[in-house]
Design a protein around this motif. Structure first.
Motif, mmCIF file in Angstrom:
data_model
loop_
_atom_site.group_PDB
_atom_site.id
_atom_site.type_symbol
_atom_site.label_atom_id
_atom_site.label_comp_id
_atom_site.label_asym_id
_atom_site.label_seq_id
_atom_site.Cartn_x
_atom_site.Cartn_y
_atom_site.Cartn_z
ATOM 1 N N ASN A 7 0.651 -1.050 -0.156
ATOM 2 C CA ASN A 7 -0.310 -0.113 -0.200
ATOM 3 C C ASN A 7 0.674 0.988 -0.049
ATOM 4 N N THR A 8 0.764 1.937 -0.748
ATOM 5 C CA THR A 8 1.107 3.628 -1.043
ATOM 6 C C THR A 8 0.203 4.717 -0.233
ATOM 7 N N ASP A 9 0.705 5.832 0.539
ATOM 8 C CA ASP A 9 0.334 6.448 1.026
ATOM 9 C C ASP A 9 -0.140 7.520 -0.195
ATOM 10 N N MET A 10 -2.431 7.469 -0.518
ATOM 11 C CA MET A 10 -2.334 8.142 -1.154
ATOM 12 C C MET A 10 -2.383 10.069 -1.582
ATOM 13 N N ARG A 11 -1.795 10.337 -0.129
ATOM 14 C CA ARG A 11 -1.717 11.979 0.234
ATOM 15 C C ARG A 11 -0.088 12.066 -0.781
ATOM 16 N N ARG A 12 0.953 11.222 -1.308
ATOM 17 C CA ARG A 12 1.704 11.773 -2.322
ATOM 18 C C ARG A 12 1.656 12.444 -3.503
ATOM 19 N N GLY A 13 2.540 13.078 -3.749
ATOM 20 C CA GLY A 13 2.306 13.686 -4.575
ATOM 21 C C GLY A 13 3.357 13.223 -5.843
ATOM 22 N N PHE A 14 3.375 13.945 -6.766
ATOM 23 C CA PHE A 14 4.591 13.474 -8.170
ATOM 24 C C PHE A 14 5.825 13.516 -7.031
ATOM 25 N N PRO A 15 6.674 14.724 -6.957
ATOM 26 C CA PRO A 15 7.543 14.156 -5.973
ATOM 27 C C PRO A 15 8.261 12.583 -4.629
ATOM 28 N N SER A 16 7.140 13.224 -3.946
ATOM 29 C CA SER A 16 8.032 11.597 -3.183
ATOM 30 C C SER A 16 7.419 10.412 -3.779
ATOM 31 N N LEU A 17 6.767 9.878 -4.813
ATOM 32 C CA LEU A 17 6.039 8.800 -5.782
ATOM 33 C C LEU A 17 7.509 8.688 -6.344
ATOM 34 N N ALA A 18 7.942 10.046 -6.896
ATOM 35 C CA ALA A 18 9.603 9.712 -7.499
ATOM 36 C C ALA A 18 10.810 9.270 -7.109
ATOM 37 N N LEU A 19 10.953 10.137 -5.686
ATOM 38 C CA LEU A 19 11.509 9.534 -5.064
ATOM 39 C C LEU A 19 11.514 7.718 -4.490
ATOM 40 N N GLN A 20 10.120 7.729 -3.947
ATOM 41 C CA GLN A 20 9.996 5.972 -4.323
ATOM 42 C C GLN A 20 10.465 5.154 -5.177
ATOM 43 N N VAL A 21 10.628 5.328 -6.520
ATOM 44 C CA VAL A 21 10.216 4.897 -7.508
ATOM 45 C C VAL A 21 12.141 4.424 -7.445
ATOM 46 N N GLN A 22 12.812 5.750 -7.046
ATOM 47 C CA GLN A 22 14.061 5.693 -6.978
ATOM 48 C C GLN A 22 14.752 4.924 -6.405
ATOM 49 N N GLU A 23 14.304 5.031 -4.574
ATOM 50 C CA GLU A 23 14.789 4.347 -3.717
ATOM 51 C C GLU A 23 14.764 2.543 -3.400
ATOM 52 N N VAL A 24 12.991 2.427 -3.718
ATOM 53 C CA VAL A 24 12.484 1.055 -3.616
ATOM 54 C C VAL A 24 13.199 0.108 -5.307
ATOM 55 N N LEU A 25 12.598 0.273 -6.265
ATOM 56 C CA LEU A 25 12.811 0.181 -7.718
ATOM 57 C C LEU A 25 14.260 0.455 -8.208
ATOM 58 N N ASN A 26 14.756 1.186 -7.801
ATOM 59 C CA ASN A 26 16.628 1.511 -8.240
ATOM 60 C C ASN A 26 16.100 1.950 -10.023
ATOM 61 N N LYS A 27 14.751 2.888 -10.089
ATOM 62 C CA LYS A 27 14.561 3.145 -11.859
ATOM 63 C C LYS A 27 14.420 4.374 -11.769
ATOM 64 N N ASP A 28 14.512 5.458 -13.133
ATOM 65 C CA ASP A 28 14.544 6.500 -13.261
ATOM 66 C C ASP A 28 13.151 7.160 -13.472
ATOM 67 N N PRO A 29 12.512 7.645 -12.638
ATOM 68 C CA PRO A 29 10.925 7.848 -13.034
ATOM 69 C C PRO A 29 10.819 8.718 -14.053
ATOM 70 N N ILE A 30 12.095 9.461 -15.268
ATOM 71 C CA ILE A 30 11.332 10.392 -15.965
ATOM 72 C C ILE A 30 12.358 8.814 -17.128
ATOM 73 N N SER A 31 11.749 7.933 -17.074
ATOM 74 C CA SER A 31 12.570 7.162 -18.280
ATOM 75 C C SER A 31 11.210 6.858 -18.967
ATOM 76 N N GLY A 32 10.409 7.404 -18.754
ATOM 77 C CA GLY A 32 9.146 7.067 -19.586
ATOM 78 C C GLY A 32 8.452 5.393 -19.400
ATOM 79 N N HIS A 33 8.947 4.614 -18.366
ATOM 80 C CA HIS A 33 8.182 3.351 -17.999
ATOM 81 C C HIS A 33 7.067 4.290 -16.941
#
Length: 74
Positions: A7-33
């Motif tokens: 589950n993800t905290d739905m109060r999160r906006g793009f900056p914190s969701l992008a940070l989650q992508v970087q830290e948890v998935l080790n992916k670039d949030p602006i990769s096009g995925h």
């Protein structure tokens, strides 16, 4: 497409969701995925996606149904 398990905290906006992508998935949030997150009540999903020109944040909320999510093996 990447589905964030759990589950993800739905109060999160793009900056914190992008940070989650970087830290948890080790992916670039602006990769096009497409990165998709689900709320605790299963009635809301958020997706972030970069189209090459800018970043999009999509939100979908259901009234009567719940989003089915894959179970985490563990």
């Amino acid at each position: 497409m990447w589905l964030a398990t759990g589950n993800t905290d739905m109060r999160r906006g793009f900056p914190s969701l992008a940070l989650q992508v970087q830290e948890v998935l080790n992916k670039d949030p602006i990769s096009g995925h497409l990165f998709v997150f689900r709320g605790r009540r299963s009635d809301l999903v958020k997706a972030i996606w970069h189209d090459g020109q800018g970043t999009c944040l999509f939100i979908k909320k259901t009234r009567e149904r719940k989003f089915i999510w894959p179970a985490v093996a563990g």
